[in-house]
Design an enzyme around this catalytic site. Structure first.
Site, mmCIF file in Angstrom:
data_model
loop_
_atom_site.group_PDB
_atom_site.id
_atom_site.type_symbol
_atom_site.label_atom_id
_atom_site.label_comp_id
_atom_site.label_asym_id
_atom_site.label_seq_id
_atom_site.Cartn_x
_atom_site.Cartn_y
_atom_site.Cartn_z
ATOM 1 N N GLU A 20 10.696 5.434 -4.593
ATOM 2 C CA GLU A 20 10.668 3.889 -4.223
ATOM 3 C C GLU A 20 11.617 3.263 -5.634
ATOM 4 O O GLU A 20 12.151 3.889 -6.325
ATOM 5 C CB GLU A 20 9.408 3.613 -4.529
ATOM 6 C CG GLU A 20 9.251 1.841 -4.165
ATOM 7 C CD GLU A 20 9.905 1.478 -2.919
ATOM 8 O OE1 GLU A 20 11.050 1.188 -2.792
ATOM 9 O OE2 GLU A 20 9.107 1.243 -2.244
ATOM 10 N N HIS A 61 5.353 6.812 3.824
ATOM 11 C CA HIS A 61 4.013 7.456 3.443
ATOM 12 C C HIS A 61 2.951 6.620 3.891
ATOM 13 O O HIS A 61 2.900 5.485 4.198
ATOM 14 C CB HIS A 61 3.980 7.462 1.658
ATOM 15 C CG HIS A 61 3.985 6.438 1.010
ATOM 16 N ND1 HIS A 61 2.953 5.457 1.181
ATOM 17 C CD2 HIS A 61 5.041 5.472 0.527
ATOM 18 C CE1 HIS A 61 3.230 4.451 0.202
ATOM 19 N NE2 HIS A 61 4.348 4.367 -0.197
#
Length: 214
Positions: free
Chosen positions: A83, A10
């Protein structure tokens, strides 16, 4: 048939910029991250993509949605691509973690792959648990699109796990490679295995870096 995977980290967030640990906390892209996502989308506009998949955290979704806009494809959100869960560490600066949890911080930095952080409001995972989760998620999406190319937008930790899986790098070996925001990393899924084709392509961000200097 093999599947081509564009595995993308990202764009930048305000917490990335100051080294504040995000984990599962849902942080949006900052202005730099939005520009990175736009440059990424432009660079991938000509890539034939069968699907676009992302972590369900907004920093990954925003990046994926920028890419999807040029392909007229939906973004499939998958929590398994999040994550690593850092438990009580989440929301803290690295320096704050070291001061508040010195023993746990030391175990983390020493790459003790079965050590978990202290429990917090969110999930705390060992690196081994996180590795199993993230590589299984990548395998799941790759297996759904044999003979095609997909984009998967996730997080630095997920990219690290993919790199280790593709190269056979031990989980406890110190990381000796960079994982840059909005980088494109190309893998091939074939015969139930990941293979690395290209790592860390950020050529599309060069103009942004020049703008910052000017």
């Amino acid at each position: 048939m093999s599947t081509e995977i564009l595995l993308i980290r990202h764009g930048e967030t305000a917490w990335n910029a100051v080294r504040r640990l995000q984990g599962h906390i849902d942080i949006a892209l900052n202005e730099a991250g939005l520009r990175q996502a736009g440059a990424l989308a432009q660079a991938l506009a000509g890539e034939p993509l069968a699907a676009i998949v992302a972590s369900d955290l907004q920093r990954a979704l925003q990046t994926a949605e920028a890419v999807a806009a040029n392909h007229h494809l939906p973004v499939h959100a998958d929590p398994a691509l999040r994550e690593r869960g850092y438990g009580a560490f989440e929301g803290m600066l690295y320096t704050e973690i070291e001061a508040a949890y010195p023993a746990d911080f030391a175990a983390w930095q020493a790459r003790e792959v079965d050590a978990c952080m202290p429990a917090g409001d969110r999930l705390a995972e060992s690196f081994r648990q996180f590795y199993a989760r993230s590589t299984a998620a990548i395998a799941h999406w790759a297996a759904r699109y044999p003979g095609q190319r997909i984009a998967v937008v996730a997080h630095g930790g997920v990219l690290e796990c993919a790199y280790r899986a593709a190269t056979g790098m031990a989980l406890d070996r110190p990381r000796d490679f960079q994982i840059k925001n909005a980088s494109v990393n190309r893998f091939v899924w074939d015969g139930g295995q990941l293979r690395l084709a290209q790592w860390g392509d950020t050529r599309h961000l060069a103009a942004l870096a020049l703008d910052d200097v000017i």
